[in-house]
Design a protein around this motif. Structure first.
Motif, PDB file in Angstrom:
ATOM      1  N   GLU A 282     -35.144  64.998  20.546  1.00 34.41           N
ATOM      2  CA  GLU A 282     -34.116  65.771  19.876  1.00 34.41           C
ATOM      3  C   GLU A 282     -33.852  65.273  18.472  1.00 34.41           C
ATOM      4  O   GLU A 282     -33.111  65.878  17.730  1.00 34.41           O
TER       5      GLU A 282
ATOM      6  N   TRP B 159     -31.739  62.619   7.671  1.00 33.20           N
ATOM      7  CA  TRP B 159     -31.061  61.352   7.388  1.00 33.20           C
ATOM      8  C   TRP B 159     -30.069  60.984   8.461  1.00 33.20           C
ATOM      9  O   TRP B 159     -29.472  59.927   8.449  1.00 33.20           O
TER      10      TRP B 159
ATOM     11  N   LEU C 266     -35.724  65.304  15.973  1.00 29.15           N
ATOM     12  CA  LEU C 266     -36.228  66.254  15.002  1.00 29.15           C
ATOM     13  C   LEU C 266     -35.289  67.424  14.824  1.00 29.15           C
ATOM     14  O   LEU C 266     -35.373  68.138  13.848  1.00 29.15           O
ATOM     15  N   CYS C 267     -34.409  67.597  15.799  1.00 28.72           N
ATOM     16  CA  CYS C 267     -33.514  68.724  15.705  1.00 28.72           C
ATOM     17  C   CYS C 267     -32.357  68.448  14.782  1.00 28.72           C
ATOM     18  O   CYS C 267     -31.654  69.346  14.382  1.00 28.72           O
ATOM     19  N   ARG C 268     -32.168  67.196  14.478  1.00 25.73           N
ATOM     20  CA  ARG C 268     -31.059  66.871  13.595  1.00 25.73           C
ATOM     21  C   ARG C 268     -31.562  66.672  12.188  1.00 25.73           C
ATOM     22  O   ARG C 268     -32.734  66.668  11.930  1.00 25.73           O
ATOM     23  N   ALA C 269     -30.612  66.509  11.289  1.00 23.14           N
ATOM     24  CA  ALA C 269     -30.991  66.318   9.891  1.00 23.14           C
ATOM     25  C   ALA C 269     -31.792  65.046   9.736  1.00 23.14           C
ATOM     26  O   ALA C 269     -31.661  64.113  10.506  1.00 23.14           O
TER      27      ALA C 269
END
Lengths: 467, 241
Positions: free
Chosen positions: B99, B106, B101-104
């Motif tokens: 998951e 940085w 990669l699902c977030r920003a």
């Protein structure tokens, strides 16, 4: 304005909605011959589109096998007030057949992508149905009388021996069992290189448009060998292609205005009076990206899968992967309302990309008074958002949880934290059970939900009037 | 789980997982997952070329994702060809979707809510993956490629195809690219070049259509910018010709 994320209903009981099931539900597989078992389920039975006509008396569904099934609402009868206004099968016909494109060596699917009803102008009903390449105009007529007493033909239609004819009679019309006849009146072929994703009838009732991935064509309902190209976003070099058209619709009142949405999340409102080729939009509706939420999937989840004008013509409703948004035609900068459909999927985007669910195209719908919006989700859930009260509800379309006359129970998806008894956890959601197609009766609280190959029709008996 | 460089003291099965991942400690988990996403996207693009009717919207979205990753990797300075051995060794590991990669980019805080979900999904698509074989596979427009091989053979050919992709990326040789995709007939886009400007009415005669189709195997000296289709151009962008 953000509404609390879908799993938590703002009203503890949604009995106020009190959606009662109408004639419970129809299995989509309709017997073509008598005696065919209703339990037969084939991939061809998957419902691919649902559409009420302008009065709500008729409901048309299209499926993956190219068939169209039309339901008609029974007139309310005083004898059985509880079974008033329920839908029965009216007509079934094969609209499209699979074809083979010999030049490209590709099969053209017979799946019905969209059905749109024409406004009724005489006793007959007409609708447009389309697959990926060809649009067809169908005329639906009723026959409930037949002439009897011909002079030259007998009862079976055979010519009489003239010597037996001694007197002349005038044929009279006698009643017969209702017969519904469907005939193809126009076939609009060869207008599209790419796959047609939407059709929309103009308020002038003479023209309609069809949109594929890169182009939109304007047709006259009476002319099949010509169409005008009004939008073309195909780049000169296909390698420069980064954006496609995903949906389009004519304005309900202004015959010169239409909107189309793109895979990058933008909406373009175009005025056909401005130029013959409407590549330059009159208005561009786009929400600036939220930098705090940016990820590799931002663009994919911003792709608009459906756009619908409100009945008033003042607003537009769009659906992207995680939200539904209401836009005011007078404000291009951002939507006026945003509703989270299933925000708990935001952390699962990578998995949903892997299994292709992230490319699912959900539709959205307004109710007749534009006060409530509805859209589908996974696990056979569908969601409704009341724009005035800001309440939302999650309901389920399934055989198990729906009995006739039962009130639909609100469902809840829990994302960790305190879990109630009937909650579903995010990880146990069934992503193969998706509700992509939904429709709302134009005047009453009656909704049609397509769950794979089952059609559910729900009626709100408690609150029949729109509010 | 992959907190910013800090080794968390965990108990139970998490410790085992951490032990297994010890070898990857030096590699930024974000870049690993980003690479995994890139692999997945390339496979998807190839797969959709094999299907009877490519969904243009899906292809465009995936191609844009690939472009985004490539741009970011170029900015990072991490864009380099992956050695074929590495590709051959652990393509399955690369497909672990998490998951993060699902977030920003940085924002690497917090634990993934359900890393198990990602793991669970890994096996599915990999074993289901059809033989994304080289261009020599004959085209069967009617039959489904999913039924062609058994699961074990699937893995073998999947290894092989990823190898080929990475090999061509490494050599950065346009002609290799063409060999890879040469037999993948892309009449869908070729014909469109011929039919540009077709507006409900004028239909090209049969001869025009045939002339417009590109030859199946262009000569080695021809540039990638021949009319081979969108997929080639996407890969070409990656190759940075």
């Amino acid at each position: 304005m953000l509404v609390t994320e879908g799993g938590v209903p703002l009203v503890p009981t949604c009995k106020k909605w009190g959606l009662e099931m109408g004639l419970s539900f129809f299995s989509k597989h309709l017997p073509i011959q008598e005696g065919q078992p209703w339990a037969l389920k084939t991939p061809a039975d998957i419902i691919s589109t649902v559409e009420f006509n302008h009065t709500g008396e008729l409901l048309a569904t299209g499926d993956k096998g190219g068939r169209v099934v039309i339901f008609q609402r029974e007139p309310e009868s005083k004898n059985a007030p509880h079974s008033q206004g329920e839908y029965d099968v009216y007509s079934t016909f094969q609209s499209h057949e699979p074809e083979f494109d010999y030049l490209k060596s590709l099969e053209i699917e017979e799946k019905i992508n969209k059905i749109k009803w024409l406004p009724q102008q005489n006793a007959a009903h007409s609708l447009l149905s389309t697959n990926d390449k060809t649009i067809k105009l169908w005329k639906i007529t009723e026959r409930d009388k037949r002439p009897e007493g011909y002079n030259l033909k007998d009862e079976e239609g055979k010519l009489k021996d003239l010597s037996t004819v001694t007197s002349l009679q005038v044929p009279v019309l006698k009643p017969m069992d209702l017969m519904v006849e469907v005939s193809p009146r126009r076939i609009f072929a060869n207008g599209h290189t790419y796959h047609i994703n939407s059709i929309s009838v103009n308020s002038d009732c003479e023209t309609y448009m069809s949109a594929d991935d890169l182009r939109i064509n304007l047709w006259h309902l009476a002319i099949t060998d010509r169409s005008f190209n009004i939008v073309d976003i195909k780049p000169a070099n296909m390698e420069d292609l980064t954006e496609v058209i995903t949906a389009s619709e004519f304005h309900p009142h202004h015959c010169n205005l239409f909107v189309y949405s793109s895979s990058k999340g933008s909406l373009r409102l175009c005025d056909m009076r401005a130029a013959a080729l409407c590549d330059k939009h009159s208005k561009l509706f786009e929400e600036p990206e939220d930098p705090s939420n940016r990820s590799f999937f931002s663009e994919i989840i911003s792709s608009v899968s459906d756009v619908k004008f409100s009945h008033s013509g003042r607003y537009m409703l769009t659906r992207d992967y995680l939200t539904v948004k209401v836009w005011d035609l007078n404000m291009e900068a951002r939507p006026i309302e945003t509703y989270q459909v299933h925000d708990y999927l935001r952390s699962k985007l990578c998995s949903l990309y892997e299994n292709d669910c992230i490319f699912d195209k959900f539709e959205c719908a307004w109710n007749g008074s534009d006060s409530v919006i509805m859209t589908g989700a996974y696990n056979n859930f569908f969601r409704m958002f009341d724009r005035n009260t800001k309440r939302d509800v999650t309901l389920e379309a399934s055989r198990e949880s729906s009995k006739p006359r039962a009130v639909l129970k609100p469902r809840r998806v829990c994302v960790g934290g305190k879990r109630r008894r009937d909650d579903i956890s995010v990880d146990s959601l069934d992503f193969t059970k998706k509700i992509l197609h939904t429709a709302w009766h134009p005047a009453e609280n009656i909704i049609a939900i397509a769950a794979t190959n089952n059609l559910y029709i729900f009626q709100d008996k408690v609150n029949s009037d729109m509010h | 789980m992959f907190a910013r460089g800090l080794k968390r003291k965990c108990v139970g099965h998490e410790e085992d997982v951490e032990g297994a991942l010890a070898g990857l400690k030096t590699v930024s988990s974000y870049s690993l997952q980003r690479q995994s996403l890139l692999d997945m996207s390339l496979v998807k693009l190839q797969l959709c070329h094999m299907l009877v009717e490519p969904n243009l919207c899906r292809s465009v979205l995936i191609a844009n994702t690939v472009r985004q990753i490539q741009e970011e990797m170029t900015q990072d300075g991490t864009w380099r060809a992956v050695a074929p051995q590495a590709a051959g060794r652990a393509p399955l590991d690369r497909l672990v979707s998490t998951e993060i990669l699902c977030r920003a980019a940085w924002e690497q805080e917090g634990a993934c809510p359900a890393p198990g979900l990602g793991d669970g999904h890994t096996q599915g698509p990999v074993s289901d993956l059809c033989p994304v074989t080289s261009a020599q596979a004959p085209r069967h427009p009617q039959s489904s490629v999913w039924e062609m091989d058994g699961p074990r053979e699937n893995r073998g050919s999947f290894h092989k195809s990823l190898d080929q992709i990475f090999e061509t990326l490494e050599t950065k040789n346009p002609s290799c690219m063409e060999e890879l995709f040469s037999d993948v007939d892309s009449p869908y886009y070729d014909l469109d070049t011929v039919l540009t400007g077709m507006m409900g009415g004028a239909r090209p005669g049969p001869c025009e259509g045939l002339e417009g189709l590109a030859p199946a195997t262009p000569g080695p000296s021809s540039s990638c910018k021949s009319d081979l289709g969108e997929l080639d151009h996407v890969v070409e962008i990656l190759v940075e010709t």
